[in-house]
Design an enzyme around this catalytic site. Structure first.
Site, PDB file in Angstrom:
ATOM      1  N   HIS A 193       0.806  -1.223   0.000  1.00 25.45           N
ATOM      2  CA  HIS A 193       0.000   0.000   0.000  1.00 25.45           C
ATOM      3  C   HIS A 193       0.834   1.266   0.000  1.00 25.45           C
ATOM      4  O   HIS A 193       0.403   2.298  -0.505  1.00 25.45           O
ATOM      5  CB  HIS A 193      -1.030  -0.052   1.122  1.00 25.45           C
ATOM      6  CG  HIS A 193      -2.166  -0.940   0.729  1.00 25.45           C
ATOM      7  ND1 HIS A 193      -2.246  -2.251   1.125  1.00 25.45           N
ATOM      8  CD2 HIS A 193      -3.195  -0.731  -0.122  1.00 25.45           C
ATOM      9  CE1 HIS A 193      -3.309  -2.805   0.560  1.00 25.45           C
ATOM     10  NE2 HIS A 193      -3.904  -1.914  -0.204  1.00 25.45           N
TER      11      HIS A 193
ATOM     12  N   ARG B  53     -10.367   4.184  -1.673  1.00 26.17           N
ATOM     13  CA  ARG B  53     -10.005   3.330  -0.528  1.00 26.17           C
ATOM     14  C   ARG B  53     -10.313   4.118   0.729  1.00 26.17           C
ATOM     15  O   ARG B  53      -9.647   5.127   0.993  1.00 26.17           O
ATOM     16  CB  ARG B  53      -8.506   3.004  -0.576  1.00 26.17           C
ATOM     17  CG  ARG B  53      -8.073   2.084  -1.698  1.00 26.17           C
ATOM     18  CD  ARG B  53      -6.577   1.815  -1.606  1.00 26.17           C
ATOM     19  NE  ARG B  53      -6.168   0.710  -2.450  1.00 26.17           N
ATOM     20  CZ  ARG B  53      -5.738   0.840  -3.713  1.00 26.17           C
ATOM     21  NH1 ARG B  53      -5.661   2.022  -4.270  1.00 26.17           N
ATOM     22  NH2 ARG B  53      -5.366  -0.219  -4.403  1.00 26.17           N
TER      23      ARG B  53
ATOM     24  N   ARG C 230     -15.266   2.010  -1.655  1.00 29.95           N
ATOM     25  CA  ARG C 230     -15.121   0.660  -1.115  1.00 29.95           C
ATOM     26  C   ARG C 230     -15.220   0.708   0.403  1.00 29.95           C
ATOM     27  O   ARG C 230     -14.627   1.588   1.037  1.00 29.95           O
ATOM     28  CB  ARG C 230     -13.746   0.107  -1.519  1.00 29.95           C
ATOM     29  CG  ARG C 230     -13.464  -1.239  -0.927  1.00 29.95           C
ATOM     30  CD  ARG C 230     -12.156  -1.782  -1.407  1.00 29.95           C
ATOM     31  NE  ARG C 230     -11.030  -1.180  -0.736  1.00 29.95           N
ATOM     32  CZ  ARG C 230      -9.766  -1.465  -1.025  1.00 29.95           C
ATOM     33  NH1 ARG C 230      -9.479  -2.293  -2.013  1.00 29.95           N
ATOM     34  NH2 ARG C 230      -8.786  -0.907  -0.362  1.00 29.95           N
TER      35      ARG C 230
ATOM     36  N   GLU D  61     -11.182 -10.351  -5.962  1.00 29.83           N
ATOM     37  CA  GLU D  61      -9.742 -10.365  -5.692  1.00 29.83           C
ATOM     38  C   GLU D  61      -9.300 -11.652  -5.009  1.00 29.83           C
ATOM     39  O   GLU D  61      -8.136 -11.832  -4.694  1.00 29.83           O
ATOM     40  CB  GLU D  61      -9.323  -9.126  -4.894  1.00 29.83           C
ATOM     41  CG  GLU D  61     -10.184  -8.802  -3.699  1.00 29.83           C
ATOM     42  CD  GLU D  61      -9.834  -7.470  -3.054  1.00 29.83           C
ATOM     43  OE1 GLU D  61      -8.789  -6.879  -3.360  1.00 29.83           O
ATOM     44  OE2 GLU D  61     -10.628  -7.024  -2.196  1.00 29.83           O
TER      45      GLU D  61
ATOM     46  N   ASN E  95      -4.354  -6.653  -7.484  1.00 30.46           N
ATOM     47  CA  ASN E  95      -3.237  -6.618  -6.532  1.00 30.46           C
ATOM     48  C   ASN E  95      -3.280  -7.837  -5.617  1.00 30.46           C
ATOM     49  O   ASN E  95      -2.265  -8.494  -5.378  1.00 30.46           O
ATOM     50  CB  ASN E  95      -3.288  -5.353  -5.669  1.00 30.46           C
ATOM     51  CG  ASN E  95      -3.268  -4.104  -6.507  1.00 30.46           C
ATOM     52  OD1 ASN E  95      -2.884  -4.152  -7.670  1.00 30.46           O
ATOM     53  ND2 ASN E  95      -3.689  -2.989  -5.938  1.00 30.46           N
ATOM     54  N   ASP E  96      -4.478  -8.113  -5.123  1.00 27.54           N
ATOM     55  CA  ASP E  96      -4.612  -9.294  -4.274  1.00 27.54           C
ATOM     56  C   ASP E  96      -4.793 -10.557  -5.096  1.00 27.54           C
ATOM     57  O   ASP E  96      -4.257 -11.609  -4.736  1.00 27.54           O
ATOM     58  CB  ASP E  96      -5.790  -9.113  -3.305  1.00 27.54           C
ATOM     59  CG  ASP E  96      -5.403  -8.206  -2.162  1.00 27.54           C
ATOM     60  OD1 ASP E  96      -4.341  -8.443  -1.559  1.00 27.54           O
ATOM     61  OD2 ASP E  96      -6.135  -7.242  -1.888  1.00 27.54           O
TER      62      ASP E  96
ATOM     63  N   ARG F 199       2.165 -10.017  -1.624  1.00 27.45           N
ATOM     64  CA  ARG F 199       2.433  -8.819  -2.433  1.00 27.45           C
ATOM     65  C   ARG F 199       3.444  -7.870  -1.801  1.00 27.45           C
ATOM     66  O   ARG F 199       3.956  -6.969  -2.463  1.00 27.45           O
ATOM     67  CB  ARG F 199       1.117  -8.090  -2.731  1.00 27.45           C
ATOM     68  CG  ARG F 199       0.431  -7.568  -1.502  1.00 27.45           C
ATOM     69  CD  ARG F 199      -1.025  -7.214  -1.771  1.00 27.45           C
ATOM     70  NE  ARG F 199      -1.210  -5.819  -2.088  1.00 27.45           N
ATOM     71  CZ  ARG F 199      -2.400  -5.218  -2.164  1.00 27.45           C
ATOM     72  NH1 ARG F 199      -3.508  -5.917  -1.995  1.00 27.45           N
ATOM     73  NH2 ARG F 199      -2.507  -3.955  -2.437  1.00 27.45           N
TER      74      ARG F 199
ATOM     75  N   CYS G 154      -9.683  -2.352 -10.753  1.00 33.41           N
ATOM     76  CA  CYS G 154      -9.115  -1.248  -9.978  1.00 33.41           C
ATOM     77  C   CYS G 154      -7.763  -1.628  -9.378  1.00 33.41           C
ATOM     78  O   CYS G 154      -7.173  -0.850  -8.645  1.00 33.41           O
ATOM     79  CB  CYS G 154     -10.083  -0.783  -8.903  1.00 33.41           C
ATOM     80  SG  CYS G 154     -10.503  -2.089  -7.752  1.00 33.41           S
TER      81      CYS G 154
HETATM   82  C1  PEP Z   1      -6.559  -4.925  -5.262  1.00 31.63           C
HETATM   83  O1  PEP Z   1      -6.369  -5.834  -4.459  1.00 31.63           O
HETATM   84  O2  PEP Z   1      -6.276  -4.989  -6.485  1.00 31.63           O
HETATM   85  C2  PEP Z   1      -7.124  -3.648  -4.810  1.00 31.63           C
HETATM   86  C3  PEP Z   1      -7.437  -2.697  -5.651  1.00 31.63           C
HETATM   87  O3  PEP Z   1      -7.260  -3.481  -3.463  1.00 31.63           O
HETATM   88  P1  PEP Z   1      -6.053  -3.101  -2.493  1.00 31.63           P
HETATM   89  O4  PEP Z   1      -4.835  -2.823  -3.339  1.00 31.63           O
HETATM   90  O5  PEP Z   1      -6.480  -1.904  -1.714  1.00 31.63           O
HETATM   91  O6  PEP Z   1      -5.910  -4.317  -1.670  1.00 31.63           O
HETATM   92 MG    MG Z   2      -7.252  -5.723  -2.508  1.00 29.94          MG
END
Ligand code: PEP
Ligand code: MG
Length: 576
Positions: free
Chosen positions: A191, A298, A334, A432, A455-456, A466, A503
């Protein structure tokens, strides 16, 4: 001698500047028996005065740079240092227990923590506890003769070097003060890296050795596009870095002409480009970015950049501000996604062996329904002021989705009964977790939209954390397994007649772009700074031709490298 540190390219761009180490020094204290009590009390008072003057300086700077609202907390901290109960308690312990001042401070801290832990749901007391912990830390640093770093105390812009920038520190980063950052730990979708991209600050993460190799004041050049850090550059290298920085500004200026254009491929297929927003300070950047809406707000920032759980009214004011500012443009907000690498500083959670697989996001919201319900009420009330969609993070099972929707419906009915004004709200989910991506056809019948959180999704599918630089090589966005999951979600969404967005960071990735366009993704949501470049690239791509590239890739590629080679061969000119 010049050295080059290698890391992970986390946020594009080059920065040249002096190192500022943000890591906290060792503040461990041990008990000593004091015989000269006057000397010890005097030492405590000197530390108290030094702390007051330090907080005064921080307050003045924060007031000037970030506004009076952000400076409020320092007024409360100064009050704590003048609080006769607390200060008197430290003095009494020195006098009566004959302990050293730093140990007396630690004793008072643990008493305050114990007393207030019982009343953890009271926001006023949470503030008081956090403020005391902060001032106690400063007092201890002065007593131990060590410096506690604080960006507000820096005079010139710097490059922040730290082991890992935790989310609550990252949201406080002021882009005027920070030219870039370098960390030992982390990955491209930690993050803190996402925040760097949203602030448009170059960043190199996961270097493993930065805090070992770099000292305060060292001159470095960081390249966040290539993922390297040059230590002790020559005068020519500094000049070259400055030229690259100037060129980037020029390129960005040139792209500005696309700000008010729609996003259409060469063959006339329109898609939506939206912005991801991580803090409310992103709002001006989002508005200037050419985004057609916000695809992911977020909400964690509201909770991380605070001293206590934000109240319903505090949240309502912020959501309303965002919705009003965006006007008719859609905003997807979200619900809270804490856990993983985002822990609330004032609400210590039980430590978990695998926090990314633990009580995170919707799991926490369903377990702490008061917090969830208050957020939903704030959102529903704010919906009267713009074009709102709500989505739930980390949905893995239909049960979770149904529970979350039932709670939402319940809060909505209660507010309707009270005649609270509200707008039409679309309710969606993030995809995700691989289980949800595989079962997307079932989920698609129960939501208004889906948004793919790559991302997840990448981390969970390849079983590669990650934020862990040791397995960064396995964190592969172009892995054919990922492409198949994405393709499955898009097809399932379309079969059910709902739009599918993305996203995760992959939505702004130039190699992924032709494939996602070919698969028919409806909305791409990304860091504001990537929007115009992506709009330009899409205008040069043929969506119909790319449909067959996507199909061939999904069906026949076996490795990430094969995918990259296929994309590069199909659209060589667009990826620059
Ligand atoms: C993701 O997981 O792609 C996402 C957008 O959420 P975050 O990065 O906040 O976990
Ligand atoms: Mg995520």
């Amino acid at each position: 001698m010049k050295t080059m540190l290698k890391g992970i390219a986390a946020s594009d761009g080059v920065a040249c500047g002096r190192v500022y180490r943000l890591d906290e020094p060792d503040l461990h204290v041990s008990q000593q028996t004091i015989t000269d009590l006057d000397y010890e009390l005097n030492r405590f008072h000197q530390a108290l005065e030094a702390t007051v003057s330090e907080i005064e300086t921080i307050k003045t700077r924060v007031n000037k740079n970030l506004g009076a609202d952000r400076a409020q907390v320092f007024i409360a901290q100064m009050a704590m240092l003048k609080d006769q109960d607390l200060v008197g308690d430290v003095e009494t312990r020195i006098r009566e227990q004959h302990v050293n001042a730093e140990f007396a401070v630690a004793l008072v801290s643990s008493t305050v923590e114990d007393e207030l832990a019982e009343l953890a749901d009271n926001p006023y007391l949470q503030d008081r506890l956090t403020n005391w912990q902060t001032v106690a830390k400063r007092l201890t640093a002065h007593l131990l003769g060590v410096t506690l770093p604080d960006l507000a105390l820096v005079n010139d812009p710097v490059i922040v070097v730290t082991h890992d920038l935790i989310a609550s520190e990252a949201v406080a980063v002021n882009p005027k003060q920070v030219l870039g950052f370098v960390t030992d730990a982390g990955g491209r979708t930690s993050h803190s890296s996402i925040l760097a991209r949203s602030l448009n600050i170059p960043a190199v993460v996961g270097t493993q050795a930065a805090t070992h190799e770099l000292a305060d004041g060292d001159l470095i050049v960081i390249n966040g596009t290539q993922g390297n850090v040059m230590v002790g550059p020559t005068a020519d290298e500094v000049t070259a870095a400055r030229q690259t920085m100037a060129q980037r500004v020029k390129n960005q200026r040139r792209l500005k002409r696309l700000t008010h254009y729609e996003t259409v491929s060469q063959d006339g297929v329109g898609v939506t480009l939206a912005a991801n927003m991580g803090t409310v300070t992103d709002l001006p950047r989002v508005m200037a970015s050419g985004a057609e809406g916000i695809g992911l707000l977020r909400t964690e920032f509201l909770y991380l950049d605070a001293q206590h759980l934000p109240t319903e009214d505090e949240q309502f004011a912020i959501y309303r501000q965002v919705l009003e500012t965006l006007g008719s443009r859609p905003v997807v907000i979200r619900t809270l996604d804490v856990g993983g690498d985002k822990t609330l500083p004032y609400r210590p959670s039980q430590s978990e062996a695998n926090p990314f697989m633990g009580a995170r996001a919707i799991r926490q919201s369903l377990a702490h329904q008061q917090v969830f319900r208050s957020q939903l009420r704030a959102l529903i009330r704010a919906s009267a002021f713009g074009h709102l969609s709500i989505m739930f993070p980390m949905i893995a099972t239909l049960d979770e989705l149904r529970q979350a929707k039932a709670i939402y419906d319940d809060e909505r009915s209660k507010l309707t009964a009270k005649r609270v004004p509200m707008g039409k709200i679309a309710v969606g989910m993030m995809v995700e977790v691989p289980a949800a991506a595989l079962l997307a056809d079932r989920f698609a019948n129960e939501v208004d939209f889906m948004s793919i959180g790559t991302n997840d999704l990448i981390g969970y599918t390849l079983a590669a954390d990650r934020t862990n630089q040791n397995v960064a090589y396995l964190y592969q966005p172009y892995h054919p397994a990922i492409l198949r999951l994405i393709d499955n979600v898009i097809s399932a969404g379309h079969a059910a007649g709902i739009p599918v967005a993305m996203c995760g960071e992959m939505a702004g990735d130039p190699i992924a772009l032709p494939l996602l366009l070919g698969m028919g993704l409806d909305e791409f949501s990304m860091a504001p700074g990537s929007i115009l470049k992506t709009r330009q690239r899409i205008s040069q791509l043929d969506a119909h031709e790319l449909a067959s590239l996507a199909e061939t890739t999904v069906n026949s590629a076996s490795t990430s490298q094969e995918v990259v080679t296929m994309v590069q061969a199909a659209v060589p000119g667009v990826l620059k």
